[in-house]
Design a protein around this motif. Sequence first.
Motif, mmCIF file in Angstrom:
data_model
loop_
_atom_site.group_PDB
_atom_site.id
_atom_site.type_symbol
_atom_site.label_atom_id
_atom_site.label_comp_id
_atom_site.label_asym_id
_atom_site.label_seq_id
_atom_site.Cartn_x
_atom_site.Cartn_y
_atom_site.Cartn_z
ATOM 1 N N PRO A 258 -27.743 -5.263 7.439
ATOM 2 C CA PRO A 258 -27.576 -6.655 7.880
ATOM 3 C C PRO A 258 -27.782 -7.699 6.789
ATOM 4 C CG PRO A 258 -29.696 -5.830 8.595
ATOM 5 C CD PRO A 258 -28.964 -4.669 7.968
ATOM 6 N N HIS B 79 -35.428 0.951 16.407
ATOM 7 C CA HIS B 79 -34.030 0.785 16.764
ATOM 8 C C HIS B 79 -33.998 0.325 18.210
ATOM 9 C CE1 HIS B 79 -32.798 2.688 13.070
ATOM 10 N NE2 HIS B 79 -33.533 3.732 13.341
ATOM 11 N N GLN C 153 -20.692 3.512 12.710
ATOM 12 C CA GLN C 153 -21.170 2.138 12.813
ATOM 13 C C GLN C 153 -22.639 2.074 12.412
ATOM 14 O OE1 GLN C 153 -19.405 -0.652 13.620
ATOM 15 N NE2 GLN C 153 -17.633 0.696 13.530
ATOM 16 N N MET D 162 -35.040 -3.050 13.321
ATOM 17 C CA MET D 162 -35.903 -4.222 13.128
ATOM 18 C C MET D 162 -37.201 -3.770 12.467
ATOM 19 S SD MET D 162 -35.301 -6.378 16.704
ATOM 20 C CE MET D 162 -36.923 -6.029 17.195
ATOM 21 N N ARG E 223 -26.460 1.243 12.649
ATOM 22 C CA ARG E 223 -27.345 1.113 13.805
ATOM 23 C C ARG E 223 -28.337 -0.007 13.548
ATOM 24 N NH1 ARG E 223 -31.032 5.621 16.643
ATOM 25 N NH2 ARG E 223 -31.345 4.415 18.534
ATOM 26 N N PRO E 224 -28.455 -0.945 14.472
ATOM 27 C CA PRO E 224 -29.405 -2.043 14.260
ATOM 28 C C PRO E 224 -30.842 -1.525 14.172
ATOM 29 C CG PRO E 224 -27.962 -2.504 16.127
ATOM 30 C CD PRO E 224 -27.720 -1.094 15.718
#
Length: 155
Positions: free
Chosen positions: A22, A151, A89, A94, A91-92
Amino acid sequence: MLMPDSPTPPTIDKAGFASLVPHAGDMCLLDGVVAFDDNTIHAISTTHVAANHPLRGPRGLHAVHLAEYGAQATAVHGALRARASGATQPRPGMLVSLRGVKLAVDRIDDLAGRLDVFAECLLADDAGAQYTFRIEHAGREIASGRAAVIHPAAP
């Protein structure tokens, strides 16, 4: 493993991983990946000396921001691992905690040359990951710590 400040170019440049994480534009702090495997990554950066560094304050770039370099290495490592296992894709993730962060310098904008950013995955599953990281300059450890990433569940 390569020695710090080795002239060997990165095996993966920023363009090879930027779309997987990101962090965009000037906030993508790593310049490239020298080596990685399923458990570890060795990234490099020279962005700490940039006059327009996005985290730079009026007194320069404080060493506490080395934790961001470590966290970005974990993000790149996780993305490269996912890609190697067939994910198409990103993977988000944090960052939810930093622990045991040790700093050996006060500022980093006055350090000439590159930073070597190392991270090791201690544990990873569908819920998140735990990493250790260390950053070296000219062969000297200047920061280390642990990072935890979660995640979030897909909506």
